[in-house]
Design an enzyme around this catalytic site. Structure first.
Site, PDB file in Angstrom:
ATOM      1  N   ASP A 102     -53.918 -60.678  27.653  1.00  0.00           N
ATOM      2  CA  ASP A 102     -53.988 -61.764  27.963  1.00  0.00           C
ATOM      3  C   ASP A 102     -54.303 -63.069  26.959  1.00  0.00           C
ATOM      4  OD1 ASP A 102     -53.854 -60.931  30.380  1.00  0.00           O
ATOM      5  OD2 ASP A 102     -56.042 -60.836  31.036  1.00  0.00           O
ATOM      6  N   ASP A 156     -66.796 -51.395  35.478  1.00  0.00           N
ATOM      7  CA  ASP A 156     -66.870 -50.289  34.978  1.00  0.00           C
ATOM      8  C   ASP A 156     -67.683 -49.545  36.012  1.00  0.00           C
ATOM      9  OD1 ASP A 156     -68.649 -51.576  33.626  1.00  0.00           O
ATOM     10  OD2 ASP A 156     -68.151 -51.125  31.689  1.00  0.00           O
TER      11      ASP A 156
END
Length: 467
Positions: free
Chosen positions: A69, A218
Site C-alpha cells: 500500500d 490479529d
C-alpha cells in the site's frame, strides 16, 4: 502464568511432530502463501522479501504475496526485488490497492481472496524468518485439523541498540516465552501476534475473515476463531528475529495501537466469551488478557491522587493494616519480576539482561499517559487511523548502517504533559519523604523517573527530527 508455565514446561517448548522426509514429493506438501503487508517501508522492504524468498520450501508450493500500500520510494524497491526473484523461479505477486481501506486488515483480506495456499504465513516488514521456518511450522497444522494458527516466538535483531530496546526485549520475552506458552498449553484464549505465524485459510474464513473495526485485527480474529471452535498453537522454539522500535515516539505509537485495539476487542468480543462454553478460568484469563492495558489509566490516576491524599487525609495506619499493605505490595513486585526472571532463564538469554529491568519498569509507567488516552478513545469509540511503527533497517551488527529514508511518528504535545506529570510526582515524592511516609517513596520515585524519562526523550526526538 509463571506457575502454569513451569507446570507445563515439558510441553510448552515441544513441537508437534509429523514425519516429512527431506526427499518427499513436493506435490504432497500443502501449498503455502506468505503475505507481506507493506506501507512505506523503504528501509526494510527488500530485507523481508528476500528473507521470505529464501525459506526452504518448494518454489512450486510457495506463493509470496507482497501487499504493498506504499505511496513513497518503497514501490520501486518492491518492484525491483520481485522482478529479480521471479527470474530465479520464485512465485512472487505484488498486489496494490487504490486506497488503504481497512489498513493492514484490509490488505490481508484482499490478498486472501486470490491466494493459492491453504496455509497462510504472515510477516510484517521488520521480521526476518529463518530458512527452516515453514518446515517447522507446517507439521502442527497437518497433524491437527482443528488448529487455526500456530504462532512463533519473536526474537530481536537490535536488542543491544539502546536502553529502550534492551528493556523492550525483556518485556517481549516475558510475553512470548511465559504468557503465550502458558495460554497455549492451558487451553486459554490465545492471540495471534500479527506476524510470524502460520494460519489455516479455512479457519480465517470460518471466523468471518479479517475485520478492520479494531486496531488489533490479529487479536480480534484469534478470539473469533477460538469462539468458533478452532484452537491456537504456539511454538516457543521457533524464533523469528525482528527489529524493535528504536525511538520513544515510535514505541509509544506501537503501544497506543495495541492498547486501544485490545480494549476495542474486549468491548466487541468479551460478551461472546462470557456466553461461550469455555471454562471459567479461561474466561477470567481472557478478561485479564483483553483488558490488561486498563492498568495504565489506573496508574495515571493514582499518580495524580498521591499528593492530595497526603495533604487531606490522616495517614496514621494501624500496623496490622500496614502488614496487609506490605503483603499486597510484595505480590505486586514479585509478580512481574518472576515473569521476567523466568523468561530469561527459559530463553537462556542470560540473567545480565535483568539489569535493565528497572528501565523496563520506568518505561512501562512512562507510557501510562499515552496509553490512558488510547483506552479512553476505545471506550468512547473515538476513531483513529492505523499508524504503523517506523523501522530503520538496523540491527545490533549494523548500528551505523545508512538510513535510506527517515520515517517518524509525530507527537508534538504529549511529551510536555508527561514531563509535567513527572515533575508533579517528584514534588509528591519530596512531600512524602518530609512526612516520613517512606513506604510510598519507591513507587513515586519510579513514577517520577518513568514520566520524566519518556517525556524528555520523546521531546528530544521531536526537536531532533524537526531540525
Amino acid at each position: 502464568m509463571v506457575w502454569r508455565f513451569w507446570k507445563t514446561r515439558e510441553r510448552a517448548c515441544a513441537r508437534i511432530q509429523q514425519p516429512q522426509p527431506a526427499g518427499s514429493d513436493p506435490a504432497l506438501l500443502p501449498h503455502v502463501t506468505t503475505q507481506i503487508p507493506l506501507y512505506n517501508e523503504a528501509n526494510v522492504a527488500e530485507r523481508v522479501i528476500r528473507a521470505v524468498a529464501s525459506i526452504d520450501y518448494p518454489a512450486s508450493r510457495h506463493e509470496i504475496q507482497i501487499l504493498d500500500d506504499s505511496t513513497d520510494e518503497t514501490r520501486p524497491i518492491v518492484d525491483a526485488v520481485a522482478a529479480s526473484l521471479r527470474l530465479t523461479g520464485k512465485d512472487v505477486q505484488v498486489l496494490r490497492r487504490e486506497n488503504r481501506r481497512g489498513f493492514k486488515a484490509g490488505a490481508l483480506a484482499e490478498g486472501l481472496q486470490s491466494c493459492k495456499g491453504k496455509l497462510v504465513a504472515i510477516f510484517d516488514s521488520d521480521f526476518v524468518p529463518h530458512q527452516d521456518y515453514l518446515k517447522r511450522m507446517v507439521p502442527p497444522l497437518l497433524a491437527d485439523d482443528k488448529l487455526a494458527f500456530v504462532q512463533a516466538r519473536w526474537g530481536h535483531l537490535n536488542a543491544g541498540h539502546s536502553l529502550l530496546t534492551q528493556a523492550q526485549s525483556i518485556g517481549i520475552d516475558g510475553h512470548f516465552m511465559i504468557e503465550q506458552s502458558a495460554r497455549a498449553r492451558s487451553d486459554f484464549f490465545m492471540n495471534f501476534n500479527g506476524t510470524a505465524g502460520l494460519w489455516r485459510k479455512a479457519a480465517i474464513e470460518d471466523a468471518g475473515g479479517w475485520q478492520a473495526d479494531t486496531l488489533t485485527e490479529d487479536m480480534d480474529l484469534s478470539y473469533r476463531c477460538q469462539l468458533a471452535g478452532w484452537r491456537a498453537g504456539f511454538l516457543a522454539d521457533v524464533v523469528v528475529p525482528a527489529e524493535l522500535p528504536q525511538s520513544y515516539t515510535a514505541f509509544k505509537s506501537q503501544q497506543f495501537r495495541w492498547a486501544k485495539g485490545s480494549i476495542q476487542t474486549a468491548i466487541k468480543l468479551y460478551p461472546r466469551v462470557l456466553r461461550s462454553q469455555a471454562r471459567w478460568m479461561a474466561k477470567i484469563q481472557a478478561f485479564l488478557h483483553l483488558t490488561h492495558y486498563s492498568i495504565h489509566p489506573v496508574m495515571a490516576f493514582l499518580s495524580v491522587l498521591t499528593l492530595p491524599v497526603l495533604l487531606t487525609l490522616d495517614m496514621q495506619i494501624p500496623w496490622q493494616l500496614m502488614v496487609v499493605f506490605m503483603l499486597c505490595i510484595l505480590v505486586a513486585v514479585c509478580g512481574p519480576s518472576s515473569l521476567y526472571l523466568t523468561s530469561q532463564i527459559a530463553t537462556k538469554a542470560g540473567l545480565k539482561k535483568l539489569l535493565f529491568l528497572p528501565v523496563l519498569m520506568c518505561i512501562g509507567i512512562g507510557i501510562a499517559l499515552s496509553n490512558t488516552r488510547a483506552v479512553f478513545e476505545a471506550v468512547f469509540n473515538i476513531k483513529s487511523g492505523f499508524v504503523r511503527t517506523p523501522k530503520s533497517g538496523n540491527s545490533d551488527t549494523t548500528k551505523t548502517a545508512r538510513q535510506y529514508f527517515s520515517y517518524r511518528v509525530n507527537a508534538p504535545v504529549f511529551p510536555v504533559f508527561e514531563i509535567m506529570l513527572g515533575l508533579y510526582c517528584t514534588v509528591s515524592l519530596i512531600a512524602y519523604i518530609e512526612a516520613k511516609h517512606y513506604m510510598v517513596g519507591p513507587f513515586l520515585l519510579i513514577y517520577a523517573c518513568g514520566f520524566l524519562l519518556v517525556g524528555f526523550s520523546s521531546l528530544k526526538e521531536g526537536f531532533e527530527k524537526s531540525q
